[in-house]
Design an enzyme around this catalytic site. Structure first.
Site, PDB file in Angstrom:
ATOM      1  CG  MET A   1      -1.845  -1.155   1.358  1.00 51.52           C
ATOM      2  SD  MET A   1      -2.866  -1.052   2.854  1.00 51.52           S
ATOM      3  CE  MET A   1      -1.651  -1.474   4.112  1.00 51.52           C
TER       4      MET A   1
ATOM      5  N   GLY B   1       1.392   4.212   4.689  1.00 48.12           N
ATOM      6  CA  GLY B   1       2.112   3.449   3.674  1.00 48.12           C
ATOM      7  C   GLY B   1       2.682   2.179   4.285  1.00 48.12           C
ATOM      8  CB  SER B   2       1.940  -0.300   5.739  1.00 51.75           C
ATOM      9  OG  SER B   2       0.595   0.091   5.519  1.00 51.75           O
ATOM     10  NE  ARG B   3       5.070  -7.573   2.350  1.00 58.46           N
ATOM     11  CZ  ARG B   3       6.289  -8.094   2.223  1.00 58.46           C
ATOM     12  NH1 ARG B   3       7.312  -7.302   1.976  1.00 58.46           N
ATOM     13  NH2 ARG B   3       6.479  -9.382   2.352  1.00 58.46           N
TER      14      ARG B   3
END
Length: 225
Positions: A99, A187-189
């Protein structure tokens, strides 16, 4: 009103304090210089957009694994789920969804079931698109047991910019497919570990929509590992 709803989405409550802070800073910037103030307006709008929480409609068919996050499929590979979730020590197919800061960051349950474990582990803040982010970065994992006894793991992973993982639920919670369970700032995963023998139905680079895009079909015949 329908046209307005296309562009203006509801905001998650987690974003209220951030948007308020951006708005206050923007007022101060206008007192300093109008140009800075308008930059602040743009950042405030972006913050609101980041915390948007649109309604999603999961597919109306049992046995599907749906995306827990908006973003892009960045990795599909065999990997062992985080040990703290208590799952068997064997490699499962892991689908990673990256993301960026423009994606919706509300996370949703990939399947219906009972949350039998939630495990947080502190760590680093490497670029979430890297493979080693799954093991080295700060993370929060959920183990969801479905009615057929199989379990799926979904792991929130902090990224280079993300500094806060939020989980709304507790062990023992029963989730519906597509139900909200957390978010990550900024912002990440997310990693999804499919049950043994289940093949993913997505490709690298595919755009995912949380709560709607199908990752896998649990009713398909198992694939030999």
């Amino acid at each position: 009103m329908q046209m307005l709803g296309t562009f203006i989405k509801p905001m998650h409550r987690e974003g209220v304090k951030f948007v308020a802070a951006f708005a206050v800073i923007t007022l101060v910037l206008f007192l300093i210089w109008d140009v800075l103030g308008w930059i602040g307006v743009g950042l405030t709008v972006w913050c609101y957009y980041f915390f948007r929480d649109p309604e999603r409609v999961p597919p109306d068919r049992p046995g599907l694994v749906i995306s827990p996050a908006d973003g892009i499929v960045s990795l599909i590979e065999p990997a062992v789920p985080p040990a703290e979730l208590g799952m068997p020590d064997m490699a499962l197919t892991r689908v990673s969804i990256f993301m960026n800061v423009f994606n919706c960051h509300v996370n949703r349950a990939p399947v219906a079931g009972e949350v039998t474990a939630i495990a947080y582990r502190p760590g680093m803040f490497l670029n979430a698109s890297l493979d080693k982010a799954s093991t080295d970065n700060e993370r929060n994992g959920l183990r969801i047991e479905m009615e057929d006894g199989r379990s799926i793991a979904v792991v929130q992973i902090a990224g280079l910019v993300a500094r806060r993982i939020v989980c709304f639920i507790e062990p023992g919670t029963r989730l519906a497919a597509g139900e909200r369970f957390g978010l990550i700032r900024f912002g990440s995963r997310l990693d999804v570990y499919l049950p043994a023998g289940v093949a993913p139905q997505v490709r690298l680079g595919q755009t995912m929509v949380a709560g709607e895009t199908v990752i896998a079909d649990l009713t398909q015949p198992p694939v030999l590992q």
